[in-house]
Design an enzyme around this catalytic site. Structure first.
Site, PDB file in Angstrom:
ATOM      1  N   GLU A  45     -13.838  14.396 -10.301  1.00 42.77           N
ATOM      2  CA  GLU A  45     -13.533  13.593 -11.484  1.00 42.77           C
ATOM      3  C   GLU A  45     -12.077  13.121 -11.462  1.00 42.77           C
ATOM      4  O   GLU A  45     -11.174  13.885 -11.135  1.00 42.77           O
ATOM      5  CB  GLU A  45     -13.801  14.448 -12.724  1.00 42.77           C
ATOM      6  CG  GLU A  45     -13.733  13.715 -14.046  1.00 42.77           C
ATOM      7  CD  GLU A  45     -14.165  14.602 -15.214  1.00 42.77           C
ATOM      8  OE1 GLU A  45     -14.351  14.065 -16.315  1.00 42.77           O
ATOM      9  OE2 GLU A  45     -14.322  15.820 -15.013  1.00 42.77           O
ATOM     10  N   LYS A 114     -17.988   7.847 -18.530  1.00 46.27           N
ATOM     11  CA  LYS A 114     -18.466   9.153 -18.983  1.00 46.27           C
ATOM     12  C   LYS A 114     -18.986   9.033 -20.408  1.00 46.27           C
ATOM     13  O   LYS A 114     -18.354   8.398 -21.255  1.00 46.27           O
ATOM     14  CB  LYS A 114     -17.323  10.165 -18.911  1.00 46.27           C
ATOM     15  CG  LYS A 114     -17.732  11.618 -19.049  1.00 46.27           C
ATOM     16  CD  LYS A 114     -16.544  12.529 -18.740  1.00 46.27           C
ATOM     17  CE  LYS A 114     -16.921  14.005 -18.786  1.00 46.27           C
ATOM     18  NZ  LYS A 114     -15.758  14.870 -18.450  1.00 46.27           N
ATOM     19  N   CYS A 175     -19.374  16.045 -15.107  1.00 42.88           N
ATOM     20  CA  CYS A 175     -18.796  17.285 -15.630  1.00 42.88           C
ATOM     21  C   CYS A 175     -19.471  17.770 -16.919  1.00 42.88           C
ATOM     22  O   CYS A 175     -20.538  18.371 -16.885  1.00 42.88           O
ATOM     23  CB  CYS A 175     -17.300  17.120 -15.834  1.00 42.88           C
ATOM     24  SG  CYS A 175     -16.422  18.701 -15.948  1.00 42.88           S
ATOM     25  N   SER A 360       9.249  46.194 -12.430  1.00 39.37           N
ATOM     26  CA  SER A 360       9.625  47.288 -13.329  1.00 39.37           C
ATOM     27  C   SER A 360       9.107  48.646 -12.889  1.00 39.37           C
ATOM     28  O   SER A 360       9.548  49.669 -13.410  1.00 39.37           O
ATOM     29  CB  SER A 360       9.083  46.996 -14.732  1.00 39.37           C
ATOM     30  OG  SER A 360       7.663  47.075 -14.743  1.00 39.37           O
TER      31      SER A 360
END
Length: 718
Positions: A45, A114, A175, A360
Site C-alpha cells: 500500500e 480504497k 488492507c 541499570s
C-alpha cells in the site's frame, strides 16, 4: 491439461517521502518477479510515497512526485509485457484517495481507490483521504500531462472496477477492506473474479499475523480463489514496524509465505498454481452458483495479456507450488526480531554511529540490550548471505570506509563497534546490579562504561541548600514523602543529562565522527501506571520495549537465556525489580511493585480492560468482580481499581513526552498516537468511585446474606 499461472507479491521496506529509494525498490521487485516467471506483480500500500507520510498527504508536492515516479515506471524496460500494480495517492475531482494504479505496456488500465479506510489505533487515513463510496462505478480520471505524454491517454477509468485479462479476472482489495464484515472479495468472487489482490500497510502487534492469515484463508476457503497479499516491511518513519510476510493462498491453502521479520529491502514471494483448481472448487458448490447467477456485475477493464501458460505448449518448467502449513513466530521470537529490525531501520536511516543505553542491571534495560544484540545477530546473518545493502550500511555505521573489506561476522564483535552501555551508579546502587550490568555487557560485547554520579547529585543538593537553607532527607532517614520523591528524581533526571553527554562524546573518544542514539527502557506497564520520572533516562531517542509488558519481557529473558546462550540472564531473572533510588538498610530494600502498590501482572489486566475492552472505572470493577471472584472480596477489588485509576490519572501527563516506542501491545498508553485520551483528569473520579463503592457494598451485603442462608440450612440439617 492444466492452466498454470505464476504470480508475484512483493514486500518492500519503503520510507516515507523517499521517492528515489522507493522507486528503486519497486523497480527491483518488478525485475525479481519477472525473473521468477510472473506476469503480474503486486506491491504494498502507498509504496511510491511510503505509508507513513501523514500530513505530507496534504501537500501538492507529494502528489506531483508520485506521478513523477509513476512516469519513470511506465517507461522502464523491465515493466514491458507485465501487468504492474502499484500504490500511490491520487487526487480526483479535488478529493484525495489512497489508490492502486494498474498499468500494462505504458497504458494505465485502472485507478482503484480504497473504499474502507483504517481510522483507529495507529491509523488516521480519514484525516488525509476520502473513501470511495460509489461501488461498482467507474468515472473518467483526467491524467496529468506528465503521464498522458507517455501513455497517449487523456482519461483512464477511476473507481471500483476489476481487471479482465485474456484468461482470468483480478479484483483489488486494500488492507482494511479485508478486515471489514462485508469485504469486497465476497462480491467479487460471486461475479467471477478469480484472483484477489491485497496491498497492505499492516503493522506488527502481538499475534496479529494469525488474524491476517486466518482471514485470508477463510476468504478463499469460502469463496474459492487465489489471494495475493503484499505488505510493507520495516520502519518507514513512525512508531510502528510493518512486518511484511507476503502471502499467496489458494482455496484456503497457503502456497507461499514470506518472512515476517527481515532486514531485506526487497522480498518477492512467488507461487505457481493451476487456475483450473479454483474453477473446479467453485463449480461443485450449487449454492454459490445460485448466488453468483444473480450477483451484480463489476465493470471490467480489459488487459490485453494472458497471465496463464500451458506447461506443455509454452515450454515452461514451473511445476505447481505445493501447499504448506503457516509459519508463526513464538511471542518471544516476536520480541527478539520485531524491535531489532525496527532499530536497524532507525539506526541506518538516522545516519547515527550506534546506540547508547543506560544499563541499570535491571530486567528492562537488560531486555533492551538483548534486542540490540539480536539486531547485531541479524546484521551478521544478512551479511553472511551476501546482502550488499546490509554490509554497506554496517560499514558506514561502524565507521569503516565504503571501500573497506570489513564484513560483520560475529554479533559480539559488531556490538562492540556500534553499541555503548553505561552503568550510572549512586550511593543507593547495589554491588549486585553493578555486577549484572558488567557481566551482561561482557557477554554481548558492548563498549561498557561504569561511573558513579554521587558528585552530580551532591552538586544539585548544594545549590538547593544555598538557595533555601534546607537539606531534604530520604524517608528512611526521617524525611517526608515529598523529600523522598525529590531525592529520587534528582538521580533519575541526572542520568538523562549524562546519557546524552556520553552519547554525543563516546564516538569522539574512539576517534570516530558522529554521535549515538540514546535508547530508553521503560516497559508498557510502568508507562501505564506512570511509574517513571518525567525526563529521566526513560526520556530517550527511541524505546524498543515501550510497548511490551513486564510479564512478556520476563518470558523473553528466559527464552534468550536458552536460545542465545546468554547464561548471565539467570541473574536478572532472580533479581527483585527495584529502582535503587533510596538507601538500602537492614530492614528496607526499595521494590517496584511495593512502590506502585500493584503488581505487574495486575497492570497487564488493568491495561487490557482499559484500552482493549474499553472499560472506565466502573466497567473495570464490574469485569473484575467476575474475573477475581473467590480470590478477592468486592471491597478489595474496588480498592484496587480505584488505586489504579488514581495513579493512572495523576501520571497521564507523563505520556505526552514519551520517546517514540515500538508499538507491540494492544493496550499501549502512547499519548502521541495510539491512545488518544486526556492527560488532565479529575483524579478523584467522584461519580465513578462512588458507583464502585455502592456496587461493592451491595455485593458484600448480598454475599453476607447468601452466607447466612447457607449457614442456616446447615444448622437445620444438623
Amino acid at each position: 491439461m492444466g492452466h498454470y499461472i505464476t504470480l508475484a507479491t512483493c514486500v518492500l521496506n519503503q520510507w516515507a517521502l523517499d521517492f528515489q529509494g522507493n522507486y528503486e525498490r519497486i523497480l527491483e521487485s518488478i525485475k525479481l518477479a519477472k525473473e521468477a516467471g510472473a506476469r503480474y506483480r503486486l506491491g504494498p500500500e502507498l509504496e511510491i510515497t511510503g505509508y507513513g507520510c501523514n500530513d505530507h498527504f496534504y501537500e501538492g508536492d507529494t502528489y506531483l512526485h508520485s506521478f513523477e515516479v509513476l512516469a519513470k515506471l511506465l517507461v522502464a524496460d523491465v515493466c514491458k509485457d507485465m501487468l504492474i500494480d502499484v500504490g500511490m495517492p491520487v487526487a480526483h475531482k479535488n478529493t484525495k484517495y489512497n489508490c492502486r494504479v494498474v498499468f500494462l505496456n505504458k497504458k494505465i488500465l485502472l485507478i482503484r481507490p480504497k473504499m474502507y479506510l483504517a481510522n483507529d489505533g495507529n491509523y488516521r487515513e480519514m484525516r488525509w483521504f476520502a473513501p470511495w463510496k460509489k461501488h461498482r462505478t467507474l468515472e473518467d480520471f483526467y491524467l496529468p500531462r506528465i503521464i498522458s505524454s507517455i501513455t497517449e491517454q487523456h482519461t483512464v477509468p477511476f473507481g471500483d472496477g476489476v481487471i479482465s485479462a485474456r484468461d482470468t479476472v483480478l479484483g483489488t482489495e486494500m488492507c482494511e477492506e479485508l478486515f471489514t464484515p462485508d469485504s469486497p472479495h465476497i462480491h467479487q468472487a460471486l461475479d467471477g473474479v478469480e484472483i484477489f489482490t491485497n496491498s497492505s500497510g499492516s503493522h506488527h502487534e502481538f499475534r496479529k499475523l494469525d488474524t491476517r492469515i486466518e482471514l485470508i484463508r477463510g476468504a478463499t476457503r469460502k469463496s474459492g480463489g487465489i489471494y495475493l497479499y503484499a505488505n510493507q516491511q520495516g520502519c518507514d518513519g513512525e512508531r510502528v514496524y510493518y512486518d511484511g510476510c507476503g502471502l499467496i493462498v489458494m482455496n484456503g491453502d497457503i502456497v507461499a509465505q514470506g518472512t515476517q521479520f527481515s532486514l531485506k529491502d526487497v522480498e518477492v514471494v512467488t507461487a505457481t498454481v493451476d487456475i483450473e483448481d479454483l474453477r473446479s472448487r467453485r463449480g461443485d458448490q450449487p449454492s454459490r452458483m445460485a448466488q453468483a447467477s444473480e450477483a451484480p456485475a463489476y465493470p471490467r477493464v480489459f488487459a490485453d495479456i494472458a497471465l496463464t501458460y500451458d506447461a506443455f505448449q509454452d515450454g515452461f518448467d514451473l511445476p505447481p507450488t505445493a501447499p504448506r502449513a503457516p509459519f508463526y513466530h513464538s511471542p518471544e521470537e516476536e520480541i527478539r526480531y520485531g524491535p531489532a529490525c525496527w532499530l536497524w531501520d532507525y539506526l541506518r536511516r538516522a545516519k547515527a554511529g550506534g546506540f547508547f543505553l543506560p544499563l541499570s542491571g535491571g530486567l528492562d534495560s537488560c531486555c533492551t540490550a538483548i534486542i540490540v544484540y539480536s539486531m547485531c545477530d541479524l546484521v551478521c546473518k544478512s551479511a553472511k548471505i551476501g546482502d550488499a545493502k546490509v554490509i554497506a550500511d554496517a560499514r558506514r555505521i561502524a565507521g569503516e570506509p565504503v571501500d573497506s573489506t570489513y564484513v560483520p561476522v560475529e554479533p559480539k564483535e559488531f556490538s562492540g563497534r556500534i553499541f555503548h552501555t553505561c552503568y550510572m551508579g549512586t550511593e543507593n546502587s547495589s554491588k549486585e546490579t553493578r555486577n549484572r550490568a558488567k557481566h551482561l555487557a561482557e557477554w554481548i560485547g558492548s563498549c561498557h562504561v561504569d561511573i558513579n554520579m554521587d558528585s552530580i547529585v551532591t552538586a544539585f543538593l548544594t545549590v538547593f541548600q544555598i538557595a533555601t537553607g534546607k537539606v531534604p532527607q530520604y524517608k528512611v532517614r526521617g524525611g517526608t514523602e515529598t523529600e523522598n520523591l525529590a531525592l529520587q528524581n534528582i538521580q533519575a533526571r541526572s542520568r538523562m543529562v549524562l546519557a546524552y553527554m556520553f552519547a554525543q562524546l563516546l564516538l569522539w573518544i574512539r576517534g570516530r565522527p558522529g554521535s549515538l542514539l540514546v535508547l530508553g527502557s521503560a516497559n508498557v506497564d510502568e508507562t501505564l501506571r506512570g511509574y517513571f520520572t518525567k525526563y529521566d533516562c526513560s526520556s530517550a531517542d527511541v524505546n524498543p520495549i515501550g510497548g511490551i509488558s513486564k510479564t512478556d519481557l520476563r518470558k523473553f529473558v528466559q527464552y534468550s537465556k536458552t536460545h542465545l546462550g546468554l547464561g548471565v540472564l539467570q541473574e536478572f531473572l532472580d533479581a527483585n525489580p527495584t529502582a535503587e533510588l533510596e538507601p538500602i538498610t537492614s530492614d528496607y530494600v526499595q521494590g517496584d511493585e511495593v512502590d506502585m502498590k500493584m503488581t505487574y501482572e495486575e497492570l497487564s489486566i488493568y491495561g487490557t480492560l482499559r484500552k482493549v475492552a474499553k472499560c472506565g472505572p466502573f466497567g473495570m470493577f464490574s469485569k473484575l468482580i467476575h474475573q477475581w471472584s473467590g480470590i478477592l472480596s468486592p471491597t478489595e477489588i474496588a480498592e484496587k481499581v480505584k488505586s489504579f485509576f488514581f495513579y493512572y490519572s495523576i501520571n497521564r501527563h507523563k505520556t505526552t513526552i514519551l520517546p517514540p516506542s515500538y508499538h507491540m501491545s494492544p493496550y499501549s498508553p502512547d499519548d502521541n498516537r495510539f491512545d488518544l485520551r486526556p492527560f488532565l483528569y479529575n483524579s478523584s473520579w467522584t461519580w465513578q468511585f462512588r458507583r464502585i463503592d455502592e456496587g461493592a457494598a451491595a455485593l458484600g451485603k448480598l454475599n453476607r446474606s447468601s452466607s447466612n442462608e447457607k449457614n442456616g440450612e446447615t444448622s437445620k440439617s444438623k
